[in-house]
Design a protein around this motif. Structure first.
Motif, PDB file in Angstrom:
ATOM      1  N   ALA A 185      -2.566  -4.124   5.739  1.00 24.41           N
ATOM      2  CA  ALA A 185      -1.157  -3.759   5.640  1.00 24.41           C
ATOM      3  C   ALA A 185      -0.999  -2.271   5.845  1.00 24.41           C
ATOM      4  O   ALA A 185      -1.911  -1.491   5.567  1.00 24.41           O
ATOM      5  N   SER A 186       0.152  -1.887   6.360  1.00 22.60           N
ATOM      6  CA  SER A 186       0.449  -0.480   6.586  1.00 22.60           C
ATOM      7  C   SER A 186       1.731  -0.150   5.829  1.00 22.60           C
ATOM      8  O   SER A 186       2.705  -0.886   5.919  1.00 22.60           O
ATOM      9  N   GLN A 187       1.716   0.923   5.049  1.00 22.34           N
ATOM     10  CA  GLN A 187       2.874   1.239   4.216  1.00 22.34           C
ATOM     11  C   GLN A 187       3.308   2.684   4.409  1.00 22.34           C
ATOM     12  O   GLN A 187       2.478   3.567   4.537  1.00 22.34           O
ATOM     13  N   THR A 188       4.600   2.905   4.393  1.00 23.15           N
ATOM     14  CA  THR A 188       5.140   4.261   4.464  1.00 23.15           C
ATOM     15  C   THR A 188       6.117   4.446   3.318  1.00 23.15           C
ATOM     16  O   THR A 188       6.959   3.590   3.073  1.00 23.15           O
TER      17      THR A 188
ATOM     18  N   ILE B 239       4.756   9.588   3.418  1.00 21.49           N
ATOM     19  CA  ILE B 239       3.432   9.286   2.895  1.00 21.49           C
ATOM     20  C   ILE B 239       3.015   7.924   3.416  1.00 21.49           C
ATOM     21  O   ILE B 239       3.760   6.959   3.307  1.00 21.49           O
ATOM     22  N   ASP B 242      -2.476   2.831   4.191  1.00 17.39           N
ATOM     23  CA  ASP B 242      -2.921   1.616   4.855  1.00 17.39           C
ATOM     24  C   ASP B 242      -3.947   0.921   3.974  1.00 17.39           C
ATOM     25  O   ASP B 242      -4.795   1.568   3.358  1.00 17.39           O
TER      26      ASP B 242
END
Lengths: 272, 272
Positions: A185-188, B239, B242
């Motif tokens: 998963a990729s989170q910002t 920010i 991953d």
């Protein structure tokens, strides 16, 4: 005692100043016992009249955030602990959400199949014309809303569950039940202002600050299986990241701490 | 083209609506090409007159965020890419800051020795009466401010460097030069509103949303060596986290991805 003038327009100057001071108090920048700047100073700083400042101060007093005493000025009050702040650690963000969902309640505001917005289509890697299931949920703890979640899931996956499932189970569990092999998963993380609809759902003033998190979850083939836009009330939810400094002299770097190590570390720190 | 009416009070209703719509556009919730709701709908939603809505729309047009055509309504314009968003990954947040500081410039706004606020004293584990060095810095990239940093460092450590050092070197490098053995750190991410002073320094409107990060850095003995309150402009800094899904069937969990793996993964995802 309700600290939020839910869905009020927040259009007047005094309400703006009220929101800014409330934010400073709830975030701890103005801790309990500290004195607010004088009316004259605030009036000058914000280019408004003293009457406007006084109205903001009065609203702060009415919501239990400050005490005002003649001659002593405006003093920040201790905040009751019922506004428990949940913290999510980054390394176990999703398992926490599962645990959390057992203790918390969900309001499903929307469940439909739509053509995805371009940014969602791109990040999920969908072909033109492929539809997605969109859902909007509000998560509550102790009957108080803390997060506003908009998810997009490709239609061929979403058809494995229905509206009732989503109102009672975390989406993540439904994805795995649907046979999806979640891999990465990729989170910002960002920040945003509460719009009218979100403010209503989260019981805050329009224009309040919110933590904004966007997450794209992928399966083992690198296909996007979920796109999440989450908004969190910062007075009820925070993201916690603990790091260890490792590596040798020449190439030192930070490594996220697993939750167990973190607790042991905390105890050590306290003793030290 | 300056998108920020820096330090304007943001007190009028039309300015509030302008801020909300600007936030929706810059965050991507209203993507390029999408149409804004009609004047009547916005007026009703916010409980204001159409004149007020029209004034907000006009401000959006003047700042280059939307185009207005009679009969076609108000359409969001493509935003120029010069507003580059920096992303910091969590697992190498500090090394990134060091690299970043080589490319970016710092404005030192304040450098002094003070009695710490109670919350800082507690989290650094200082005795009553121990002083700290407080500094306030604004970090810029391409001459544009993106972060507002307030740090507190125990006096006995801070005496190893001076104002000029701090204006030219990252604090983290100065700590290590001072003989501090940095061991672990605890970080909390939240969201807040720009106060008057911060708005001036970051060139945004008062009341704009900001990412708020609080970090406490500890040495090998568990003593606090730095307390940082950082505020970031969400349109210039984000920010990024991953995660990999690992572990066996019964106890699956998420593990942060190192930057190298992340890049390889991205390429794989793109190919898929």
């Amino acid at each position: 005692m309700n600290k939020n003038h839910a869905t009020s327009v927040g259009g007047t100057k005094s309400h703006r100043i009220f929101l800014l001071l409330k934010d400073a108090i709830l975030s701890g920048r103005l801790p309990a016992g500290s004195k607010l700047p004088g009316e004259n100073k605030l009036a000058e700083q914000h280019g408004v009249s003293r009457v406007t400042v006084r109205r903001a101060m009065e609203a702060l007093r009415e919501t239990g955030l400050v005490d005002r005493r003649p001659g002593l000025g405006t003093v920040v009050l201790e905040q009751p602990l019922d506004a428990t702040v949940m913290t999510a650690s980054v390394s176990n963000l999703l398992p926490n959400m599962v645990k959390m969902s057992q203790a918390s309640r969900v309001r499903l505001l929307e469940f439909c199949y739509v053509k995805p917005p371009e940014s969602v289509r791109e990040s999920l890697g969908l072909r033109d014309g492929e539809r997605v299931q969109r859902s909007t949920r509000v998560r509550m703890a102790d009957d108080k809303p803390f997060s506003y979640l908009v998810t997009h899931v490709p239609e061929h996956i979403a058809l494995h569950y229905n509206e009732a499932d989503l109102a009672s189970m975390p989406l993540f569990a439904l994805l795995e039940r649907s046979g999806v092999l979640v891999d990465h998963a990729s989170q910002t993380i960002s920040a945003t202002l509460a719009s009218h609809d979100v403010a209503t759902a989260l019981d805050v003033s329009v224009g309040s600050p919110l933590i904004a998190l966007t997450r794209v979850v992928y399966d083992q083939e690198g296909r996007g299986v979920e796109h999440l836009d989450a908004l969190y009330r910062p007075d009820r939810y925070r993201i916690q990241i603990d790091l260890n400094r490792t590596g040798d002299e020449e190439a030192r770097y930070w490594e996220p701490m697993p939750p167990a190590a973190r607790q042991a570390r905390r105890k050590r720190s306290r003793k030290a």
